[in-house]
Enzyme design. Structure first.
Site, mmCIF file in Angstrom:
data_model
loop_
_atom_site.group_PDB
_atom_site.id
_atom_site.type_symbol
_atom_site.label_atom_id
_atom_site.label_comp_id
_atom_site.label_asym_id
_atom_site.label_seq_id
_atom_site.Cartn_x
_atom_site.Cartn_y
_atom_site.Cartn_z
ATOM 1 N N ARG A 22 16.618 92.515 -94.134
ATOM 2 C CA ARG A 22 16.142 92.739 -92.759
ATOM 3 C C ARG A 22 14.641 93.005 -92.748
ATOM 4 O O ARG A 22 13.922 92.603 -91.830
ATOM 5 C CB ARG A 22 16.921 93.900 -92.122
ATOM 6 C CG ARG A 22 18.356 93.526 -91.796
ATOM 7 C CD ARG A 22 19.130 94.701 -91.282
ATOM 8 N NE ARG A 22 18.553 95.207 -90.048
ATOM 9 C CZ ARG A 22 18.837 96.421 -89.563
ATOM 10 N NH1 ARG A 22 19.645 97.233 -90.237
ATOM 11 N NH2 ARG A 22 18.310 96.836 -88.443
ATOM 12 N N HIS A 26 15.279 105.821 -84.504
ATOM 13 C CA HIS A 26 16.146 105.537 -85.658
ATOM 14 C C HIS A 26 15.353 105.110 -86.880
ATOM 15 O O HIS A 26 15.894 104.471 -87.784
ATOM 16 C CB HIS A 26 17.150 104.427 -85.300
ATOM 17 C CG HIS A 26 18.135 104.853 -84.256
ATOM 18 N ND1 HIS A 26 18.845 103.956 -83.498
ATOM 19 C CD2 HIS A 26 18.508 106.085 -83.813
ATOM 20 C CE1 HIS A 26 19.634 104.617 -82.654
ATOM 21 N NE2 HIS A 26 19.441 105.906 -82.822
ATOM 22 N N CYS A 61 12.656 114.440 -102.784
ATOM 23 C CA CYS A 61 11.557 115.362 -102.413
ATOM 24 C C CYS A 61 11.074 115.152 -100.978
ATOM 25 O O CYS A 61 10.102 115.778 -100.553
ATOM 26 C CB CYS A 61 10.389 115.190 -103.395
ATOM 27 S SG CYS A 61 9.438 113.681 -103.108
ATOM 28 N N GLY A 79 17.562 95.690 -73.478
ATOM 29 C CA GLY A 79 18.224 95.078 -74.628
ATOM 30 C C GLY A 79 19.013 96.033 -75.498
ATOM 31 O O GLY A 79 18.954 95.947 -76.724
ATOM 32 N N SER A 113 22.999 97.954 -75.972
ATOM 33 C CA SER A 113 24.411 97.920 -75.538
ATOM 34 C C SER A 113 24.892 99.297 -75.104
ATOM 35 O O SER A 113 26.005 99.453 -74.608
ATOM 36 C CB SER A 113 25.291 97.414 -76.692
ATOM 37 O OG SER A 113 25.234 98.341 -77.778
ATOM 38 N N ALA A 154 15.495 89.154 -72.064
ATOM 39 C CA ALA A 154 14.348 90.077 -71.954
ATOM 40 C C ALA A 154 13.045 89.328 -71.760
ATOM 41 O O ALA A 154 12.201 89.724 -70.949
ATOM 42 C CB ALA A 154 14.276 90.948 -73.203
HETATM 43 C C1 BV8 Z 1 23.767 111.838 -84.380
HETATM 44 C C2 BV8 Z 1 19.870 102.570 -88.179
HETATM 45 C C3 BV8 Z 1 23.842 114.224 -84.288
HETATM 46 C C4 BV8 Z 1 18.868 101.632 -88.645
HETATM 47 C C5 BV8 Z 1 21.254 102.986 -86.257
HETATM 48 C C6 BV8 Z 1 31.689 109.518 -80.668
HETATM 49 C C7 BV8 Z 1 31.138 109.594 -79.405
HETATM 50 C C8 BV8 Z 1 29.753 109.714 -79.254
HETATM 51 C C9 BV8 Z 1 28.920 109.755 -80.373
HETATM 52 C C10 BV8 Z 1 29.488 109.663 -81.613
HETATM 53 C C11 BV8 Z 1 30.868 109.558 -81.773
HETATM 54 N N1 BV8 Z 1 31.123 109.495 -83.103
HETATM 55 C C12 BV8 Z 1 29.937 109.566 -83.794
HETATM 56 C C13 BV8 Z 1 28.967 109.687 -82.890
HETATM 57 C C14 BV8 Z 1 27.531 109.803 -83.168
HETATM 58 C C15 BV8 Z 1 26.970 108.474 -83.622
HETATM 59 C C16 BV8 Z 1 27.314 107.342 -82.663
HETATM 60 O O1 BV8 Z 1 26.714 107.209 -81.614
HETATM 61 N N2 BV8 Z 1 28.306 106.517 -83.033
HETATM 62 C C17 BV8 Z 1 28.696 105.428 -82.155
HETATM 63 C C18 BV8 Z 1 29.024 104.195 -82.995
HETATM 64 C C19 BV8 Z 1 29.866 105.899 -81.309
HETATM 65 N N3 BV8 Z 1 25.532 108.668 -83.609
HETATM 66 C C20 BV8 Z 1 24.930 109.147 -84.700
HETATM 67 O O2 BV8 Z 1 25.466 109.369 -85.756
HETATM 68 C C21 BV8 Z 1 23.446 109.461 -84.519
HETATM 69 N N4 BV8 Z 1 23.207 110.798 -85.009
HETATM 70 O O3 BV8 Z 1 24.503 111.749 -83.418
HETATM 71 O O4 BV8 Z 1 23.414 113.044 -84.975
HETATM 72 C C22 BV8 Z 1 22.720 114.689 -83.450
HETATM 73 C C23 BV8 Z 1 22.605 114.220 -82.136
HETATM 74 C C24 BV8 Z 1 21.550 114.680 -81.352
HETATM 75 C C25 BV8 Z 1 20.640 115.599 -81.867
HETATM 76 C C26 BV8 Z 1 20.786 116.050 -83.191
HETATM 77 C C27 BV8 Z 1 21.824 115.597 -83.977
HETATM 78 C C28 BV8 Z 1 22.580 108.494 -85.319
HETATM 79 C C29 BV8 Z 1 22.731 107.107 -84.758
HETATM 80 C C30 BV8 Z 1 21.722 106.167 -85.438
HETATM 81 C C31 BV8 Z 1 22.449 105.106 -86.191
HETATM 82 N N5 BV8 Z 1 21.487 104.165 -86.752
HETATM 83 N N6 BV8 Z 1 20.403 102.190 -86.866
HETATM 84 C C32 BV8 Z 1 19.383 100.241 -88.597
HETATM 85 O O5 BV8 Z 1 20.226 99.875 -89.423
HETATM 86 O O6 BV8 Z 1 18.903 99.528 -87.711
HETATM 87 S S1 BV8 Z 1 22.040 102.490 -84.865
HETATM 88 C C33 BV8 Z 1 21.812 100.860 -84.529
HETATM 89 O O7 BV8 Z 1 22.465 100.662 -83.264
HETATM 90 C C34 BV8 Z 1 20.390 100.448 -84.311
HETATM 91 O O8 BV8 Z 1 19.444 101.476 -84.308
HETATM 92 C C35 BV8 Z 1 20.459 99.818 -82.924
HETATM 93 O O9 BV8 Z 1 19.262 99.797 -82.288
HETATM 94 C C36 BV8 Z 1 21.437 100.738 -82.326
HETATM 95 C C37 BV8 Z 1 21.967 100.444 -80.981
HETATM 96 O O10 BV8 Z 1 22.326 99.093 -80.925
HETATM 97 P P1 BV8 Z 1 21.529 98.188 -79.868
HETATM 98 O O11 BV8 Z 1 20.074 98.296 -80.137
HETATM 99 O O12 BV8 Z 1 21.980 98.533 -78.493
HETATM 100 O O13 BV8 Z 1 21.995 96.754 -80.307
HETATM 101 P P2 BV8 Z 1 23.388 96.044 -79.950
HETATM 102 O O14 BV8 Z 1 23.519 94.844 -80.828
HETATM 103 O O15 BV8 Z 1 24.474 97.060 -79.915
HETATM 104 O O16 BV8 Z 1 23.181 95.537 -78.437
HETATM 105 C C38 BV8 Z 1 22.207 94.555 -78.162
HETATM 106 C C39 BV8 Z 1 22.171 94.408 -76.644
HETATM 107 O O17 BV8 Z 1 21.150 93.462 -76.310
HETATM 108 C C40 BV8 Z 1 23.489 93.849 -76.085
HETATM 109 O O18 BV8 Z 1 23.834 94.608 -74.919
HETATM 110 C C41 BV8 Z 1 23.137 92.408 -75.692
HETATM 111 O O19 BV8 Z 1 23.826 92.007 -74.525
HETATM 112 C C42 BV8 Z 1 21.664 92.513 -75.405
HETATM 113 N N7 BV8 Z 1 20.909 91.274 -75.657
HETATM 114 C C43 BV8 Z 1 21.139 90.323 -76.612
HETATM 115 N N8 BV8 Z 1 20.194 89.351 -76.517
HETATM 116 C C44 BV8 Z 1 19.357 89.720 -75.491
HETATM 117 C C45 BV8 Z 1 19.809 90.941 -74.962
HETATM 118 N N9 BV8 Z 1 19.192 91.553 -73.931
HETATM 119 C C46 BV8 Z 1 18.079 90.954 -73.424
HETATM 120 N N10 BV8 Z 1 17.584 89.777 -73.885
HETATM 121 C C47 BV8 Z 1 18.199 89.139 -74.910
HETATM 122 N N11 BV8 Z 1 17.702 87.970 -75.362
#
Ligand code: BV8
Length: 225
Positions: free
Chosen positions: A56, A106, A117, A172, A174, A216
């Site tokens: 990536r 993120h 460290c 952009g 989800s 977008a």
């Molecule tokens: C945390 C790392 C505590 C780097 C990423 C149950 C309920 C609620 C929450 C949770 C749960 N169980 C667990 C959790 C917490 C968990 C979570 O949310 N899980 C989800 C799966 C339920 N979250 C965590 O663990 C977070 N930490 O909660 O810690 C805390 C909280 C607050 C304060 C202190 C402590 C950490 C989450 C981070 C995970 N790391 N990435 C990497 O590999 O990239 S997440 C990953 O998903 C990326 O960062 C990405 O950006 C992110 C979100 O995805 P999107 O960007 O939305 O991308 P996606 O493909 O999903 O969607 C694309 C969209 O674009 C679509 O809608 C599509 O229609 C649209 N699109 C496509 N083409 C176009 C377009 N739009 C416009 N134009 C186009 N051309």
């Protein structure tokens, strides 16, 4: 003057050729989240995780910002109030388009972090389990990204921006990953206008007062101009 807070997700980089996570054939369809985007997955198989992020990082290094990234950079220049970009993306395309002060909630592929460290340095294009930390020389280097179960970056700064926002725009994303998916609710609580720009309705569309659906790079520049 009015403050605009913008949250971007993988969809804004789709037209730059970078895969999203949850679209058909997206990144998560090729790998299980548990295997490549959790600390446990990294501990289990660091070689697989480094291969996933190195590929990536290579794609992101070759990718160019698209009209949506460019329009955002123009908005920052022209808007007389504040424009704050919070991105879930790790690809660095906002910076390539000229945006400054982007908050990477993120993390970023361009960063390396030492698990021993906590030293941070610019990541080499290809990282492996043999990559050594320049500060402590341990081979405990990892990508400086926030995995599931880890604490997102800049949360205090983000909280104050959401409190002060007059307009909150998501582009952009989800709306499936928290806490980022709840930023719109926080901003709305403090009275912000809310607008979702996305290819299709997201998991949190109901939290937005206004929506524009489409690509977008088509809709955002028009909205800015
Ligand atoms: C945390 C790392 C505590 C780097 C990423 C149950 C309920 C609620 C929450 C949770 C749960 N169980 C667990 C959790 C917490 C968990 C979570 O949310 N899980 C989800 C799966 C339920 N979250 C965590 O663990 C977070 N930490 O909660 O810690 C805390 C909280 C607050 C304060 C202190 C402590 C950490 C989450 C981070 C995970 N790391 N990435 C990497 O590999 O990239 S997440 C990953 O998903 C990326 O960062 C990405 O950006 C992110 C979100 O995805 P999107 O960007 O939305 O991308 P996606 O493909 O999903 O969607 C694309 C969209 O674009 C679509 O809608 C599509 O229609 C649209 N699109 C496509 N083409 C176009 C377009 N739009 C416009 N134009 C186009 N051309």
């Amino acid at each position: 003057m009015k403050k605009i807070v913008i949250l971007t997700g993988a969809g804004i980089s789709a037209e730059s050729g970078l895969g999203t996570f949850r679209d058909k054939g997206g990144l998560w369809s090729q790998h299980r989240i548990e295997d490549v985007a959790t600390p446990e997955g990294f501990a289990r198989d660091p070689e697989l995780v480094h291969r996933f992020y190195s590929a990536r990082r290579q794609h992101a290094a070759e990718a160019l910002p698209n009209a949506a990234h460019d329009a955002l950079a123009r908005l920052e220049e022209r808007w007389t109030g504040d424009v704050i970009i919070i991105t879930q993306n790790v690809d660095g395309l906002h910076e390539k388009a000229g945006s400054r002060g982007v908050l990477h909630v993120h993390g970023a592929l361009s960063g390396a972090l030492c698990a021993a460290c906590a030293h941070r340095w610019p990541a080499p294009l290809q990282m492996t389990p043999e990559t050594r930390c320049p500060a402590c020389d341990a081979n405990t280097a990892r990508p400086d990204v926030v995995w599931f179960g880890e604490v997102p970056y800049h949360m205090e700064q983000i909280a104050s921006h959401l409190e002060e926002a007059d307009l909150f725009v998501a582009i952009g994303t989800s709306g499936q990953v928290y806490p980022a998916a709840a930023f719109v609710q926080e901003a709305a609580t403090y009275g912000a206008q809310t607008l979702e720009l996305n290819l299709e309705p997201s998991e949190v569309s109901a939290d937005f007062a206004q929506h524009r659906f489409g690509k977008a790079s088509d809709i955002f520049p028009i909205w800015v101009e």
